[in-house]
Design a protein around this motif. Structure first.
Motif, PDB file in Angstrom:
ATOM      1  N   GLU A 163      50.921  36.874  39.627  1.00 50.11           N
ATOM      2  CA  GLU A 163      52.048  37.721  40.051  1.00 50.11           C
ATOM      3  C   GLU A 163      51.629  38.771  41.084  1.00 50.11           C
ATOM      4  O   GLU A 163      52.299  38.967  42.100  1.00 50.11           O
ATOM      5  CB  GLU A 163      52.632  38.414  38.816  1.00 50.11           C
ATOM      6  CG  GLU A 163      53.672  39.473  39.116  1.00 50.11           C
ATOM      7  CD  GLU A 163      54.030  40.294  37.883  1.00 50.11           C
ATOM      8  OE1 GLU A 163      54.764  41.297  38.050  1.00 50.11           O
ATOM      9  OE2 GLU A 163      53.570  39.951  36.777  1.00 50.11           O
ATOM     10  N   TYR A 164      50.505  39.421  40.839  1.00 48.55           N
ATOM     11  CA  TYR A 164      50.093  40.519  41.721  1.00 48.55           C
ATOM     12  C   TYR A 164      49.570  39.993  43.060  1.00 48.55           C
ATOM     13  O   TYR A 164      49.804  40.606  44.107  1.00 48.55           O
ATOM     14  CB  TYR A 164      49.036  41.374  41.021  1.00 48.55           C
ATOM     15  CG  TYR A 164      49.558  42.027  39.771  1.00 48.55           C
ATOM     16  CD1 TYR A 164      50.555  43.005  39.845  1.00 48.55           C
ATOM     17  CD2 TYR A 164      49.081  41.655  38.519  1.00 48.55           C
ATOM     18  CE1 TYR A 164      51.051  43.607  38.686  1.00 48.55           C
ATOM     19  CE2 TYR A 164      49.566  42.246  37.363  1.00 48.55           C
ATOM     20  CZ  TYR A 164      50.561  43.216  37.452  1.00 48.55           C
ATOM     21  OH  TYR A 164      51.051  43.804  36.315  1.00 48.55           O
ATOM     22  N   LEU A 168      51.138  40.798  46.669  1.00 54.85           N
ATOM     23  CA  LEU A 168      50.281  41.261  47.765  1.00 54.85           C
ATOM     24  C   LEU A 168      50.503  40.433  49.024  1.00 54.85           C
ATOM     25  O   LEU A 168      50.648  40.976  50.129  1.00 54.85           O
ATOM     26  CB  LEU A 168      48.816  41.189  47.326  1.00 54.85           C
ATOM     27  CG  LEU A 168      47.752  41.482  48.379  1.00 54.85           C
ATOM     28  CD1 LEU A 168      47.884  42.910  48.890  1.00 54.85           C
ATOM     29  CD2 LEU A 168      46.363  41.254  47.799  1.00 54.85           C
ATOM     30  N   MET A 169      50.527  39.111  48.887  1.00 57.09           N
ATOM     31  CA  MET A 169      50.708  38.235  50.048  1.00 57.09           C
ATOM     32  C   MET A 169      52.090  38.407  50.668  1.00 57.09           C
ATOM     33  O   MET A 169      52.237  38.359  51.895  1.00 57.09           O
ATOM     34  CB  MET A 169      50.475  36.774  49.644  1.00 57.09           C
ATOM     35  CG  MET A 169      49.037  36.484  49.231  1.00 57.09           C
ATOM     36  SD  MET A 169      47.819  37.019  50.474  1.00 57.09           S
ATOM     37  CE  MET A 169      46.329  37.022  49.481  1.00 57.09           C
ATOM     38  N   PHE A 183      48.651  49.215  47.621  1.00 59.49           N
ATOM     39  CA  PHE A 183      48.671  48.111  46.655  1.00 59.49           C
ATOM     40  C   PHE A 183      48.930  48.642  45.249  1.00 59.49           C
ATOM     41  O   PHE A 183      49.690  48.050  44.474  1.00 59.49           O
ATOM     42  CB  PHE A 183      47.358  47.330  46.720  1.00 59.49           C
ATOM     43  CG  PHE A 183      47.317  46.119  45.838  1.00 59.49           C
ATOM     44  CD1 PHE A 183      48.427  45.279  45.709  1.00 59.49           C
ATOM     45  CD2 PHE A 183      46.164  45.797  45.127  1.00 59.49           C
ATOM     46  CE1 PHE A 183      48.384  44.151  44.885  1.00 59.49           C
ATOM     47  CE2 PHE A 183      46.113  44.677  44.305  1.00 59.49           C
ATOM     48  CZ  PHE A 183      47.231  43.859  44.183  1.00 59.49           C
ATOM     49  N   ILE A 184      48.324  49.767  44.911  1.00 63.06           N
ATOM     50  CA  ILE A 184      48.568  50.403  43.612  1.00 63.06           C
ATOM     51  C   ILE A 184      50.047  50.782  43.495  1.00 63.06           C
ATOM     52  O   ILE A 184      50.686  50.557  42.462  1.00 63.06           O
ATOM     53  CB  ILE A 184      47.676  51.644  43.439  1.00 63.06           C
ATOM     54  CG1 ILE A 184      46.199  51.234  43.318  1.00 63.06           C
ATOM     55  CG2 ILE A 184      48.098  52.463  42.221  1.00 63.06           C
ATOM     56  CD1 ILE A 184      45.228  52.393  43.413  1.00 63.06           C
ATOM     57  N   GLU A 185      50.584  51.313  44.586  1.00 63.24           N
ATOM     58  CA  GLU A 185      51.981  51.769  44.597  1.00 63.24           C
ATOM     59  C   GLU A 185      52.961  50.605  44.380  1.00 63.24           C
ATOM     60  O   GLU A 185      53.898  50.717  43.582  1.00 63.24           O
ATOM     61  CB  GLU A 185      52.273  52.450  45.938  1.00 63.24           C
ATOM     62  CG  GLU A 185      53.684  52.986  46.091  1.00 63.24           C
ATOM     63  CD  GLU A 185      53.921  53.542  47.485  1.00 63.24           C
ATOM     64  OE1 GLU A 185      55.000  53.269  48.052  1.00 63.24           O
ATOM     65  OE2 GLU A 185      53.028  54.228  48.019  1.00 63.24           O
ATOM     66  N   LYS A 196      39.641  45.827  41.943  1.00 58.83           N
ATOM     67  CA  LYS A 196      38.943  44.601  41.576  1.00 58.83           C
ATOM     68  C   LYS A 196      39.583  43.384  42.244  1.00 58.83           C
ATOM     69  O   LYS A 196      38.879  42.489  42.749  1.00 58.83           O
ATOM     70  CB  LYS A 196      38.958  44.447  40.057  1.00 58.83           C
ATOM     71  CG  LYS A 196      38.103  43.315  39.528  1.00 58.83           C
ATOM     72  CD  LYS A 196      38.097  43.330  38.005  1.00 58.83           C
ATOM     73  CE  LYS A 196      37.243  42.185  37.462  1.00 58.83           C
ATOM     74  NZ  LYS A 196      37.215  42.190  35.974  1.00 58.83           N
ATOM     75  N   LYS A 197      40.912  43.347  42.294  1.00 58.03           N
ATOM     76  CA  LYS A 197      41.617  42.215  42.910  1.00 58.03           C
ATOM     77  C   LYS A 197      41.361  42.168  44.413  1.00 58.03           C
ATOM     78  O   LYS A 197      41.118  41.087  44.978  1.00 58.03           O
ATOM     79  CB  LYS A 197      43.108  42.303  42.620  1.00 58.03           C
ATOM     80  CG  LYS A 197      43.474  41.924  41.191  1.00 58.03           C
ATOM     81  CD  LYS A 197      44.970  41.933  40.967  1.00 58.03           C
ATOM     82  CE  LYS A 197      45.301  41.559  39.529  1.00 58.03           C
ATOM     83  NZ  LYS A 197      44.925  40.157  39.200  1.00 58.03           N
ATOM     84  N   LEU A 198      41.391  43.310  45.086  1.00 54.09           N
ATOM     85  CA  LEU A 198      41.153  43.338  46.529  1.00 54.09           C
ATOM     86  C   LEU A 198      39.717  42.916  46.863  1.00 54.09           C
ATOM     87  O   LEU A 198      39.493  42.144  47.796  1.00 54.09           O
ATOM     88  CB  LEU A 198      41.455  44.731  47.098  1.00 54.09           C
ATOM     89  CG  LEU A 198      42.926  45.145  47.128  1.00 54.09           C
ATOM     90  CD1 LEU A 198      43.059  46.589  47.592  1.00 54.09           C
ATOM     91  CD2 LEU A 198      43.750  44.224  48.018  1.00 54.09           C
ATOM     92  N   VAL A 199      38.774  43.407  46.108  1.00 55.90           N
ATOM     93  CA  VAL A 199      37.366  43.041  46.322  1.00 55.90           C
ATOM     94  C   VAL A 199      37.181  41.538  46.155  1.00 55.90           C
ATOM     95  O   VAL A 199      36.527  40.873  46.977  1.00 55.90           O
ATOM     96  CB  VAL A 199      36.449  43.813  45.342  1.00 55.90           C
ATOM     97  CG1 VAL A 199      35.040  43.210  45.326  1.00 55.90           C
ATOM     98  CG2 VAL A 199      36.389  45.290  45.728  1.00 55.90           C
TER      99      VAL A 199
END
Length: 221
Positions: A163-164, A168-169, A183-185, A196-199
């Motif tokens: 989902e996240y 993001l995409m 992204f947090i927002e 962690k997801k972005l990394v």
């Protein structure tokens, strides 16, 4: 570290130096007039090692002149002392380039490190890490440090496209770039999980990251 010193004036070597200086500072090239603030020089060396490697020249003016150094041994000594604060220790080659009139430029060749990330320690609990962005060295975020560290040992990076990631995409399709804060927002994730997801997506070659002191900028590859 073995010092490779040119003991005599070499016109060809000076000509090569002039060509290098004429390029101006960039991602892999940095100039310093002198080592009055040796920790700043170490910061630049760390940034080069943490990025693509490069050359740092001491004895070059901001206006691309080559005044050289009157006492290069003294400058070299204070830089070596400051380098003791760097961990892991940096690999580099130091070379003296006499430029005439009893003046010398010190050239440091710093390869891209396979022991990233490098830090300068001000105390046991106070350390800083830097990376190179265009012609500047900037402080690296936790995410950029983690990417630099894990990229050297990555094999097949796997992640769940959930989902996240879909959210993001979708955002990147509409906006091209995103920051961790944004992204947090939009996701409502806690900072740890969003980071962690972005990394992971950078390590998986889905995203690229452009380090920025005001917030790293992520975009699709």
């Amino acid at each position: 570290m073995k010092l490779q010193e040119s003991v005599t004036f070499n016109p060809q070597q000076v000509q090569q130096l002039k060509k290098l200086v004429a390029q101006g500072e960039g991602l892999t090239l940095e100039f310093k007039r002198k080592a009055a603030f040796p920790e700043k020089i170490v910061r630049e060396m760390i940034a080069l090692a943490n990025t693509k490697g490069g050359i740092l020249l001491v004895g070059i003016g901001d206006d691309l002149t080559i005044p050289g150094l009157k006492h290069p041994e003294d400058e070299s000594h204070v830089i070596k002392q400051a380098l003791k604060k760097c961990k892991p220790a940096l690999v580099y080659k130091e070379e003296y380039i006499p430029v005439g009139n009893a003046r010398t430029v010190i050239q440091y060749e710093i390869p891209e490190s396979n022991r990233k990330p490098h830090y300068i320690f001000h105390s046991e609990d106070n350390k800083e890490c830097f990376v190179r962005v265009e012609d500047k060295s900037i402080k690296a975020s936790r995410e950029v440090r983690e990417i630099a560290k894990r990229a050297q040992h990555k094999k097949d990076i796997r992640f769940n496209y959930g989902e996240y990631e879909h959210l993001l995409m979708q955002y990147l399709d509409a906006n091209n770039t995103i920051t961790l804060k944004k992204f947090i927002e939009i996701s409502g994730l806690k900072k740890f999980y969003a980071s962690k997801k972005l990394v992971l997506l950078v390590l998986a070659d889905v995203l690229r990251v452009a380090p920025n002191e005001r917030g790293d900028i992520y975009s699709r590859i």
